[in-house]
Scaffold this motif. Structure first.
Motif, PDB file in Angstrom:
ATOM      1  N   TYR A   1       8.867  83.016  22.914  1.00  0.00           N
ATOM      2  CA  TYR A   1       7.558  83.315  22.324  1.00  0.00           C
ATOM      3  C   TYR A   1       7.721  84.123  21.037  1.00  0.00           C
ATOM      4  N   ALA A   2       8.575  85.136  21.091  1.00  0.00           N
ATOM      5  CA  ALA A   2       8.773  85.993  19.927  1.00  0.00           C
ATOM      6  C   ALA A   2       9.451  85.238  18.784  1.00  0.00           C
ATOM      7  N   ARG A   3      10.454  84.416  19.115  1.00  0.00           N
ATOM      8  CA  ARG A   3      11.158  83.656  18.078  1.00  0.00           C
ATOM      9  C   ARG A   3      10.243  82.649  17.399  1.00  0.00           C
ATOM     10  N   ARG A   4       9.410  82.002  18.222  1.00  0.00           N
ATOM     11  CA  ARG A   4       8.525  80.966  17.688  1.00  0.00           C
ATOM     12  C   ARG A   4       7.505  81.534  16.708  1.00  0.00           C
ATOM     13  N   HIS A   5       7.079  82.790  16.964  1.00  0.00           N
ATOM     14  CA  HIS A   5       6.023  83.373  16.137  1.00  0.00           C
ATOM     15  C   HIS A   5       6.520  84.497  15.230  1.00  0.00           C
TER      16      HIS A   5
ATOM     17  N   LEU B   1       8.090  87.453  15.995  1.00  0.00           N
ATOM     18  CA  LEU B   1       7.711  88.765  16.511  1.00  0.00           C
ATOM     19  C   LEU B   1       8.958  89.588  16.818  1.00  0.00           C
ATOM     20  N   VAL B   2       8.837  90.946  16.771  1.00  0.00           N
ATOM     21  CA  VAL B   2      10.022  91.784  16.940  1.00  0.00           C
ATOM     22  C   VAL B   2       9.862  92.869  18.003  1.00  0.00           C
ATOM     23  N   GLY B   3       8.813  92.798  18.833  1.00  0.00           N
ATOM     24  CA  GLY B   3       8.657  93.815  19.872  1.00  0.00           C
ATOM     25  C   GLY B   3       7.424  93.581  20.708  1.00  0.00           C
ATOM     26  N   ILE B   4       7.215  94.452  21.714  1.00  0.00           N
ATOM     27  CA  ILE B   4       6.071  94.239  22.612  1.00  0.00           C
ATOM     28  C   ILE B   4       4.744  94.445  21.897  1.00  0.00           C
ATOM     29  N   THR B   5       4.716  95.303  20.879  1.00  0.00           N
ATOM     30  CA  THR B   5       3.455  95.497  20.165  1.00  0.00           C
ATOM     31  C   THR B   5       3.057  94.217  19.435  1.00  0.00           C
ATOM     32  N   ASP B   6       4.051  93.533  18.868  1.00  0.00           N
ATOM     33  CA  ASP B   6       3.790  92.228  18.253  1.00  0.00           C
ATOM     34  C   ASP B   6       3.310  91.216  19.291  1.00  0.00           C
ATOM     35  N   LEU B   7       3.936  91.244  20.463  1.00  0.00           N
ATOM     36  CA  LEU B   7       3.584  90.277  21.501  1.00  0.00           C
ATOM     37  C   LEU B   7       2.120  90.378  21.896  1.00  0.00           C
ATOM     38  N   VAL B   8       1.654  91.603  22.177  1.00  0.00           N
ATOM     39  CA  VAL B   8       0.264  91.752  22.611  1.00  0.00           C
ATOM     40  C   VAL B   8      -0.703  91.513  21.461  1.00  0.00           C
ATOM     41  N   ALA B   9      -0.330  91.927  20.246  1.00  0.00           N
ATOM     42  CA  ALA B   9      -1.207  91.695  19.104  1.00  0.00           C
ATOM     43  C   ALA B   9      -1.393  90.203  18.851  1.00  0.00           C
ATOM     44  N   HIS B  10      -0.298  89.442  18.978  1.00  0.00           N
ATOM     45  CA  HIS B  10      -0.393  87.997  18.753  1.00  0.00           C
ATOM     46  C   HIS B  10      -1.112  87.302  19.900  1.00  0.00           C
ATOM     47  N   ARG B  11      -0.811  87.682  21.127  1.00  0.00           N
ATOM     48  CA  ARG B  11      -1.431  87.015  22.284  1.00  0.00           C
ATOM     49  C   ARG B  11      -2.945  87.162  22.273  1.00  0.00           C
ATOM     50  N   TYR B  12      -3.429  88.366  21.956  1.00  0.00           N
ATOM     51  CA  TYR B  12      -4.874  88.604  22.024  1.00  0.00           C
ATOM     52  C   TYR B  12      -5.548  88.555  20.664  1.00  0.00           C
TER      53      TYR B  12
ATOM     54  N   ASP C   1      15.921  76.615  15.700  1.00  0.00           N
ATOM     55  CA  ASP C   1      15.148  76.762  14.481  1.00  0.00           C
ATOM     56  C   ASP C   1      13.764  77.267  14.836  1.00  0.00           C
ATOM     57  N   GLY C   2      12.934  77.456  13.834  1.00  0.00           N
ATOM     58  CA  GLY C   2      11.587  77.948  14.095  1.00  0.00           C
ATOM     59  C   GLY C   2      11.313  79.172  13.252  1.00  0.00           C
ATOM     60  N   PRO C   3      10.048  79.619  13.209  1.00  0.00           N
ATOM     61  CA  PRO C   3       9.650  80.679  12.307  1.00  0.00           C
ATOM     62  C   PRO C   3      10.409  81.968  12.492  1.00  0.00           C
TER      63      PRO C   3
ATOM     64  N   GLY D   1      16.921  83.318  13.485  1.00  0.00           N
ATOM     65  CA  GLY D   1      17.935  83.681  12.506  1.00  0.00           C
ATOM     66  C   GLY D   1      17.396  84.434  11.321  1.00  0.00           C
ATOM     67  N   GLY D   2      17.605  83.888  10.139  1.00  0.00           N
ATOM     68  CA  GLY D   2      17.200  84.587   8.935  1.00  0.00           C
ATOM     69  C   GLY D   2      15.850  84.155   8.423  1.00  0.00           C
ATOM     70  N   ALA D   3      15.039  83.482   9.217  1.00  0.00           N
ATOM     71  CA  ALA D   3      13.728  83.040   8.773  1.00  0.00           C
ATOM     72  C   ALA D   3      12.857  84.226   8.441  1.00  0.00           C
ATOM     73  N   PRO D   4      11.865  84.040   7.593  1.00  0.00           N
ATOM     74  CA  PRO D   4      11.027  85.166   7.182  1.00  0.00           C
ATOM     75  C   PRO D   4      10.263  85.766   8.345  1.00  0.00           C
ATOM     76  N   GLU D   5      10.063  87.073   8.266  1.00  0.00           N
ATOM     77  CA  GLU D   5       9.299  87.752   9.298  1.00  0.00           C
ATOM     78  C   GLU D   5       7.811  87.579   8.998  1.00  0.00           C
ATOM     79  N   VAL D   6       7.030  87.391  10.020  1.00  0.00           N
ATOM     80  CA  VAL D   6       5.605  87.222   9.850  1.00  0.00           C
ATOM     81  C   VAL D   6       4.874  88.238  10.698  1.00  0.00           C
ATOM     82  N   SER D   7       3.677  88.563  10.304  1.00  0.00           N
ATOM     83  CA  SER D   7       2.880  89.511  11.076  1.00  0.00           C
ATOM     84  C   SER D   7       2.081  88.761  12.113  1.00  0.00           C
ATOM     85  N   PRO D   8       1.752  89.441  13.241  1.00  0.00           N
ATOM     86  CA  PRO D   8       0.931  88.803  14.255  1.00  0.00           C
ATOM     87  C   PRO D   8      -0.380  88.358  13.651  1.00  0.00           C
ATOM     88  N   SER D   9      -0.888  87.219  14.076  1.00  0.00           N
ATOM     89  CA  SER D   9      -2.132  86.710  13.525  1.00  0.00           C
ATOM     90  C   SER D   9      -3.000  86.175  14.653  1.00  0.00           C
TER      91      SER D   9
END
Length: 512
Positions: A104-108, A110-121, A496-498, A501-509
């Motif tokens: 889930y984190a790799r696909r979107h 995300l780098v931590g639990i705060t990202d996980l909940v922000a993205h999920r909700y 692969d995916g967002p 590896g070295g893919a750009p970091e994105v903010s939860p949306s």
């Protein structure tokens, strides 16, 4: 002379620790995405089975293993086995949950639990709120590791290094290498730590029973004959830590450990989901080592009787300092000190990443320097824990009473929310709020255990009931995102995916 030898060995290994941290930066590689927040906080999602194993073993094998486990064995006996139970069950749950969170984190991105909940909700403010809650729960662990390392260093130096200087050494070494090298540095230092831990505990497991009792047979015979209450529940004067408490605590902690911020950081640092599955199979073997300090704590009952209060946590080291040559005391002390430094580093790193990403990083003017702000917060969080260790240690001790049970209240929001689309934002938040109120009320009024059960499991049950009731009866915010955007799955194992590896970091949306 003994103090000089032991302290010199300790100093040499601290220099080696810093060197490994610096080498880890060079080993991180170069290229697109290298040097960013994902590289620093989750090792660029590139750690293989070995590094993930030593890193996560390092998080579970802390100064508690040398001090607290021996102290519990010395004071209570059987109830200390809950540590083995919940860790082993947690690894089994992690076999499923780890790959799911990693995917889930790799696909979107995300780098931590705060990202996980922000993205999920779909609410950035929720990530900020979880970051604050997690910080309150993690700060006592940093203070615990600072204190543990201070006690170890003072003991192995035969009193030559004061507690206050030992506290500062632990803070300085950890802060320096984690700011520079991040999660990758913790993994590299974990290799050194694990070699020393395995070697020293294997030696002590043979040496102490043989030296003091003439072997395991006479040692165990003496426990059965003279201390039988230490071998059965509820243990020796444990205050009600019987079978009900053991079962509920093991269940609660095994659920909590898989969503604990430091565990999630380990998950997200993995190269692949399969590395996490292999890790979940291998980690329980490391738990066998925990029997050693537990048994040695009970051995200390006969060698150094009468230890009370905080002194009981020194049961193992009393045996070590009493009977071993100074150079072995130094090596054993280094293993225990690194068992404080590695988890302390990950705790500080996780707090920094949460604030740099979900709190300060949520401010538009600061969003493009997330790694810098994360590193600043690492220093601030460590300094705050150190300051409170000096000036008001009881403040964090009080908070530590609810640290694990408080983090447990995030289980429905994270685990249930990522597999069940119908759980609403209002339901998850209401359940979390009520669960926190219940656990604080029970713990701070000294009703833990309550009815023979861990207070945290009672609060979690209430949390779950409220979350489901509000979800079914309350408002349902509109979320037009497809299930693949909201829910987690462990089937996504592509490289692969967002977020790979070295893919750009994105903010939860969406950020709201």
């Amino acid at each position: 002379m003994n103090a000089t030898i032991a302290t010199s060995i300790f100093a040499a290994f601290m220099v080696l620790t810093l060197a490994l941290g610096l080498l880890a930066v060079r080993g991180g590689g170069r290229g697109k995405g290298k040097g960013g927040l994902a590289e620093w906080s989750v090792g660029g999602r590139s750690l293989g089975t070995v590094f993930i194993w030593v890193l996560m073993a390092g998080e579970s094998y802390t100064s508690f293993s040398y001090l607290g486990a021996a102290g519990w064995g010395y004071n209570f006996g059987a109830p200390v086995l809950y540590v083995l139970a919940y860790m082993s069950c947690g690894y089994a749950i992690g076999f499923v949950v780890g790959p799911m969170l990693w995917s889930y984190a790799r696909r979107h991105g995300l780098v931590g639990i705060t990202d996980l909940v922000a993205h999920r909700y779909g609410r950035r403010w929720l990530g900020t709120a979880v970051a604050i809650l997690a910080t309150v729960c993690l700060l006592p662990y940093i203070q615990l590791q600072i204190t543990g390392m201070g006690v170890v260093v003072t003991t192995i130096s035969y009193g030559a290094i004061s507690l206050n200087w030992a506290y500062f050494i632990g803070f300085a070494v950890t802060t320096l290498f984690v700011v520079v090298s991040g999660l990758r540095g913790s993994a590299w230092v974990s290799v050194l730590k694990d070699v020393l831990v395995i070697a020293t505990l294997a030696f002590l497991a043979v040496y102490v029973p043989q030296h003091y009792f003439g072997g395991y047979g006479p040692f165990l015979d003496r426990i059965v004959a003279e201390k039988p209450q230490w071998l059965t529940f509820p243990g020796h004067h444990s205050g009600g830590l019987d079978q009900g408490w053991f079962i509920t605590t093991s269940l609660l902690n095994s659920l909590t450990v898989v969503i604990f911020p430091t565990t999630v950081a380990g998950y997200l640092g993995a190269r692949s989901a399969d590395a996490l599955r292999r890790n979940a199979v291998l980690l329980p073997f490391y738990n066998v080592l925990l029997f050693v300090p537990m048994l040695l704590g009970m051995a200390a009952l006969f060698v150094v009787p009468g230890l009370t209060g905080a002194d009981s946590n020194l049961a193992l080291f009393k045996l070590v300092v009493d009977s071993l040559p100074a150079w072995l005391v130094g090596v054993t002390g280094v293993a225990a000190a690194l068992s404080s430094i590695v988890p302390m580093a990950v705790f500080m790193l996780v707090i920094g990443a949460m604030w740099g990403r979900s709190v300060l990083g949520a401010v538009p003017r600061l969003a493009n320097r997330q790694k810098l702000w994360s590193q600043v917060v690492v220093v601030v969080a460590g300094a705050l824990a150190l300051l409170l260790t000096y000036t008001a240690p009881n403040t964090l001790v009080r908070l530590s009473l609810i640290s694990y049970e408080g983090m447990a209240q995030l289980v429905p929001m994270i685990l249930l929310g990522l597999v069940w689309r119908r759980l609403t934002l209002y339901g998850a938040v209401a359940g979390l709020a009520v669960g926190l109120v219940v656990v604080c009320g029970l713990v701070f009024t000294e009703h833990d255990p309550v009815g023979g059960m861990n207070a945290g499991i009672v609060a979690l049950a209430v949390n779950l009931v409220v979350a489901l009731a509000v979800t079914w009866l309350g408002p349902r915010p509109v979320d037009d995102r497809p299930d693949s955007e909201v829910l987690a799955s462990d089937l996504d194992t592509e490289e692969d995916g967002p977020g790979a590896g070295g893919a750009p970091e994105v903010s939860p949306s969406p950020a709201k």
